[in-house]
Design a protein around this motif. Structure first.
Motif, PDB file in Angstrom:
ATOM      1  N   GLY A 136       0.812  -1.224   0.000  1.00  0.00           N
ATOM      2  CA  GLY A 136       0.000   0.000   0.000  1.00  0.00           C
ATOM      3  C   GLY A 136       0.837   1.262   0.000  1.00  0.00           C
ATOM      4  O   GLY A 136       0.535   2.218  -0.726  1.00  0.00           O
ATOM      5  N   LEU A 137       1.879   1.294   0.806  1.00  0.00           N
ATOM      6  CA  LEU A 137       2.754   2.468   0.835  1.00  0.00           C
ATOM      7  C   LEU A 137       3.457   2.658  -0.510  1.00  0.00           C
ATOM      8  O   LEU A 137       3.591   3.782  -0.986  1.00  0.00           O
ATOM      9  CB  LEU A 137       3.792   2.335   1.946  1.00  0.00           C
ATOM     10  N   ALA A 138       3.906   1.582  -1.105  1.00  0.00           N
ATOM     11  CA  ALA A 138       4.577   1.688  -2.406  1.00  0.00           C
ATOM     12  C   ALA A 138       3.607   2.187  -3.471  1.00  0.00           C
ATOM     13  O   ALA A 138       3.964   3.019  -4.302  1.00  0.00           O
ATOM     14  CB  ALA A 138       5.163   0.340  -2.811  1.00  0.00           C
ATOM     15  N   PHE A 139       2.365   1.712  -3.432  1.00  0.00           N
ATOM     16  CA  PHE A 139       1.376   2.142  -4.416  1.00  0.00           C
ATOM     17  C   PHE A 139       1.000   3.605  -4.207  1.00  0.00           C
ATOM     18  O   PHE A 139       0.940   4.372  -5.172  1.00  0.00           O
ATOM     19  CB  PHE A 139       0.117   1.272  -4.342  1.00  0.00           C
ATOM     20  N   SER A 140       0.759   3.995  -2.975  1.00  0.00           N
ATOM     21  CA  SER A 140       0.349   5.381  -2.714  1.00  0.00           C
ATOM     22  C   SER A 140       1.457   6.366  -3.054  1.00  0.00           C
ATOM     23  O   SER A 140       1.191   7.538  -3.318  1.00  0.00           O
ATOM     24  CB  SER A 140      -0.067   5.546  -1.251  1.00  0.00           C
ATOM     25  N   ALA A 141       2.687   5.918  -3.064  1.00  0.00           N
ATOM     26  CA  ALA A 141       3.812   6.794  -3.332  1.00  0.00           C
ATOM     27  C   ALA A 141       3.976   7.120  -4.811  1.00  0.00           C
ATOM     28  O   ALA A 141       4.793   7.955  -5.167  1.00  0.00           O
ATOM     29  CB  ALA A 141       5.091   6.171  -2.793  1.00  0.00           C
ATOM     30  N   PHE A 142       3.193   6.472  -5.687  1.00  0.00           N
ATOM     31  CA  PHE A 142       3.276   6.787  -7.110  1.00  0.00           C
ATOM     32  C   PHE A 142       2.867   8.227  -7.392  1.00  0.00           C
ATOM     33  O   PHE A 142       3.090   8.753  -8.459  1.00  0.00           O
ATOM     34  CB  PHE A 142       2.397   5.836  -7.940  1.00  0.00           C
ATOM     35  N   LEU A 153       9.744   5.782   6.574  1.00  0.00           N
ATOM     36  CA  LEU A 153       8.538   4.973   6.770  1.00  0.00           C
ATOM     37  C   LEU A 153       8.485   3.824   5.765  1.00  0.00           C
ATOM     38  O   LEU A 153       8.150   2.691   6.111  1.00  0.00           O
ATOM     39  CB  LEU A 153       7.275   5.831   6.648  1.00  0.00           C
ATOM     40  N   HIS A 154       8.823   4.107   4.515  1.00  0.00           N
ATOM     41  CA  HIS A 154       8.847   3.068   3.487  1.00  0.00           C
ATOM     42  C   HIS A 154       9.894   2.002   3.829  1.00  0.00           C
ATOM     43  O   HIS A 154       9.630   0.807   3.731  1.00  0.00           O
ATOM     44  CB  HIS A 154       9.139   3.671   2.109  1.00  0.00           C
ATOM     45  N   LYS A 155      11.068   2.461   4.233  1.00  0.00           N
ATOM     46  CA  LYS A 155      12.128   1.523   4.605  1.00  0.00           C
ATOM     47  C   LYS A 155      11.696   0.635   5.764  1.00  0.00           C
ATOM     48  O   LYS A 155      11.917  -0.577   5.754  1.00  0.00           O
ATOM     49  CB  LYS A 155      13.404   2.282   4.999  1.00  0.00           C
ATOM     50  N   ARG A 156      11.073   1.228   6.794  1.00  0.00           N
ATOM     51  CA  ARG A 156      10.643   0.454   7.965  1.00  0.00           C
ATOM     52  C   ARG A 156       9.550  -0.545   7.610  1.00  0.00           C
ATOM     53  O   ARG A 156       9.562  -1.689   8.074  1.00  0.00           O
ATOM     54  CB  ARG A 156      10.178   1.386   9.084  1.00  0.00           C
ATOM     55  N   ALA A 157       8.588  -0.116   6.795  1.00  0.00           N
ATOM     56  CA  ALA A 157       7.497  -1.026   6.395  1.00  0.00           C
ATOM     57  C   ALA A 157       8.054  -2.198   5.593  1.00  0.00           C
ATOM     58  O   ALA A 157       7.668  -3.351   5.822  1.00  0.00           O
ATOM     59  CB  ALA A 157       6.450  -0.270   5.581  1.00  0.00           C
ATOM     60  N   ASN A 158       8.955  -1.910   4.674  1.00  0.00           N
ATOM     61  CA  ASN A 158       9.563  -2.972   3.864  1.00  0.00           C
ATOM     62  C   ASN A 158      10.387  -3.924   4.723  1.00  0.00           C
ATOM     63  O   ASN A 158      10.318  -5.146   4.552  1.00  0.00           O
ATOM     64  CB  ASN A 158      10.429  -2.373   2.763  1.00  0.00           C
TER      65      ASN A 158
END
Length: 147
Positions: free
Chosen positions: A22-28, A36-41
């Protein structure tokens, strides 16, 4: 005990997969690659690695799998034996591979957009494979949602 832990950790893996995807998609929409992306991944990676290790240990000591290995021909005709002996682990291994490739390529990508694209494509593939690997209660091979 191991089966209970494996059943609980699956929710961490699925939540990590949904969050990272979801974070990767919303970041488009032009959002920069952030901590935050690094931590979620990383959460998804650690949770899934733990889950896979638990699954391998469970597979090695499972009476169901040991019974299936005594006569693989008969096991392939039994949906439950086939699923837990072959399909569940295969889908999980493919999902794990997709997740690790996505994590590595996103981490090394040059631009934020490329990082998000690589993460999204790999994590979405991993999530789809994960959903196929779970013995949902509505399936013939179903198990309870909570131990």
């Amino acid at each position: 005990m191991l089966l209970t832990l494996h059943s609980i950790v699956r929710w961490l893996v699925l939540s990590g997969a949904l969050a990272a995807t979801g974070l990767a998609f919303s970041a488009f929409r032009g959002q920069p690659w952030s901590p935050l992306h690094k931590r979620a991944n990383l959460f998804y990676l650690i949770a899934f690695d733990l889950q896979f290790l638990l699954g391998v240990l469970l597979w090695l000591q499972s009476e169901l799998v040991q019974r299936a290995r005594t006569d693989m021909g008969a096991a392939m005709r039994d949906p439950q034996l086939r699923f837990f002996t072959i399909e569940h682990g295969t889908f999980a291994l493919l999902a794990l591979g997709a997740m690790h490739v996505a994590y590595a390529t996103a981490k090394r990508a040059g631009t934020d957009l490329t990082k998000h694209r690589n993460a999204f494509l790999g994590f979405a593939a991993s999530l789809a494979l994960l959903l196929a690997a779970v013995p949902w209660p509505f399936r013939v091979v179903g198990r309870a949602l909570w131990p």
